[in-house]
Design an enzyme around this catalytic site. Sequence first.
Site, short mmCIF file in Angstrom:
data_model
loop_
_atom_site.label_atom_id
_atom_site.label_comp_id
_atom_site.label_asym_id
_atom_site.label_seq_id
_atom_site.Cartn_x
_atom_site.Cartn_y
_atom_site.Cartn_z
N SER A 1 3.66 -1.98 10.29
CA SER A 1 5.11 -2.03 10.48
C SER A 1 5.74 -3.37 10.10
O SER A 1 6.66 -3.84 10.76
CB SER A 1 5.48 -1.63 11.92
OG SER A 1 5.08 -0.28 12.18
N GLU B 1 -6.80 4.65 7.84
CA GLU B 1 -6.62 6.08 7.54
C GLU B 1 -7.87 6.66 6.89
O GLU B 1 -8.22 7.81 7.12
CB GLU B 1 -5.36 6.27 6.66
CG GLU B 1 -4.10 6.06 7.49
CD GLU B 1 -2.91 5.50 6.72
OE1 GLU B 1 -2.91 5.53 5.48
OE2 GLU B 1 -1.98 5.01 7.39
N GLY C 1 2.72 2.43 10.77
CA GLY C 1 3.66 3.53 10.61
C GLY C 1 4.38 3.92 11.89
O GLY C 1 5.02 4.96 11.96
N ASN D 1 0.87 -1.18 0.00
CA ASN D 1 0.00 0.00 0.00
C ASN D 1 0.91 1.23 0.00
O ASN D 1 1.51 1.54 1.02
CB ASN D 1 -0.90 -0.03 1.24
CG ASN D 1 -1.72 1.24 1.39
OD1 ASN D 1 -1.79 2.06 0.47
ND2 ASN D 1 -2.35 1.40 2.55
N HIS E 1 -9.42 1.09 4.86
CA HIS E 1 -8.16 1.29 5.58
C HIS E 1 -8.39 2.22 6.76
O HIS E 1 -9.21 3.14 6.68
CB HIS E 1 -7.11 1.86 4.63
CG HIS E 1 -5.73 1.86 5.21
ND1 HIS E 1 -5.31 2.81 6.10
CD2 HIS E 1 -4.71 0.98 5.07
CE1 HIS E 1 -4.07 2.52 6.47
NE2 HIS E 1 -3.68 1.41 5.86
N GLU F 1 -5.10 -4.94 10.61
CA GLU F 1 -4.09 -3.91 10.83
C GLU F 1 -4.39 -3.17 12.12
O GLU F 1 -5.24 -2.26 12.13
CB GLU F 1 -4.11 -2.89 9.67
CG GLU F 1 -3.78 -3.48 8.32
CD GLU F 1 -3.19 -2.43 7.37
OE1 GLU F 1 -2.15 -2.71 6.78
OE2 GLU F 1 -3.77 -1.33 7.25
N LYS G 1 0.04 4.27 -0.23
CA LYS G 1 -0.58 5.46 0.36
C LYS G 1 -0.35 6.66 -0.57
O LYS G 1 -0.32 6.48 -1.78
CB LYS G 1 -0.04 5.68 1.78
CG LYS G 1 -0.16 4.41 2.63
CD LYS G 1 0.05 4.60 4.09
CE LYS G 1 -0.12 3.26 4.79
NZ LYS G 1 -0.02 3.35 6.24
P1 13P Z 1 3.24 0.50 7.62
O1 13P Z 1 3.74 -0.79 7.06
O2 13P Z 1 3.95 1.71 7.10
O3 13P Z 1 3.13 0.45 9.11
O4 13P Z 1 1.73 0.67 7.08
C1 13P Z 1 0.85 -0.38 7.23
C2 13P Z 1 -0.38 -0.07 6.46
O5 13P Z 1 -1.17 0.79 6.81
C3 13P Z 1 -0.61 -0.81 5.22
O6 13P Z 1 -1.90 -0.61 4.74
#
Ligand code: 13P
Length: 256
Positions: A214, A98, A174, A10, A96, A168, A12
Amino acid sequence: MSRKPVIAGNWKMFKTVPDALTFVQDIRKTAVGTDHIEVVLCPPFTAVTLMSEGLRGSGIYLGAQDVFWEDKGAFTGEVSPVMLKDAGCGYVIIGHSERRQYFGETDEKVNQKVKAVLGHGLTPIMCVGETLDEREAGVTKKVVRIQTTSGLAGLAPEQAAGMVIAYEPVWAIGTGRTASDEDAQEVIAYIRGIIQEQFGAEAAGNVRILYGGSVKPENTTGLMSKSDIDGALVGGASLEVDSFTEIIKRTSETKR
Ligand code: 13P
């Protein structure tokens, strides 16, 4: 039952079109194998069409990071499942954290998107996961149960079987804090149990459930050695070819 592992990146809101195409060129030069594993890249919408051309014949699939549920219409700013399919996507990330946090995505909207995407023959990657407050309050399972049952409401068992679900934990995204292998396995096995209750043993045996938050090359083998964890949804570490291909390699070695 053997489930084909999935490693999805992903991206983003990262990478311009030239950056995305450089990544495609570079990953094609590596000998990363896609026989035992489904590899999916989910770039921003702007890069989807050209990446689809760039990835042709590579065995790597393309996905989007969001979608709207209508096929077409006066919905300024939105992109439909028909358009994503046309642009070469096979997968769509839905719900997601976010999007839930910053863009008002509710379980009901997630459900509408899941149904629309399945209706067009695309594979949803539906995200669920608890916040840090929820984990500390001991309600992780309650939260993922509501997100999972609401997100999949009204699906036929065959549709549930074809889903990809990503667990997740919001506090692990992150932050460099990963769930322990055992915690991730426990919640993912719990989610598989929910699928069994709602859709039966066959759907539960076939649905792929990923861990995200992560994921890095160093923690891949531990997570992937857990029986219910079928792959990973990778954020930051999917932006560099080296770390992403290392995650793919370690997953295919562990799951073989
Ligand atoms: P990270 O791997 O940067 O923690 O992000 C995970 C994520 O949100 C994947 O959709």
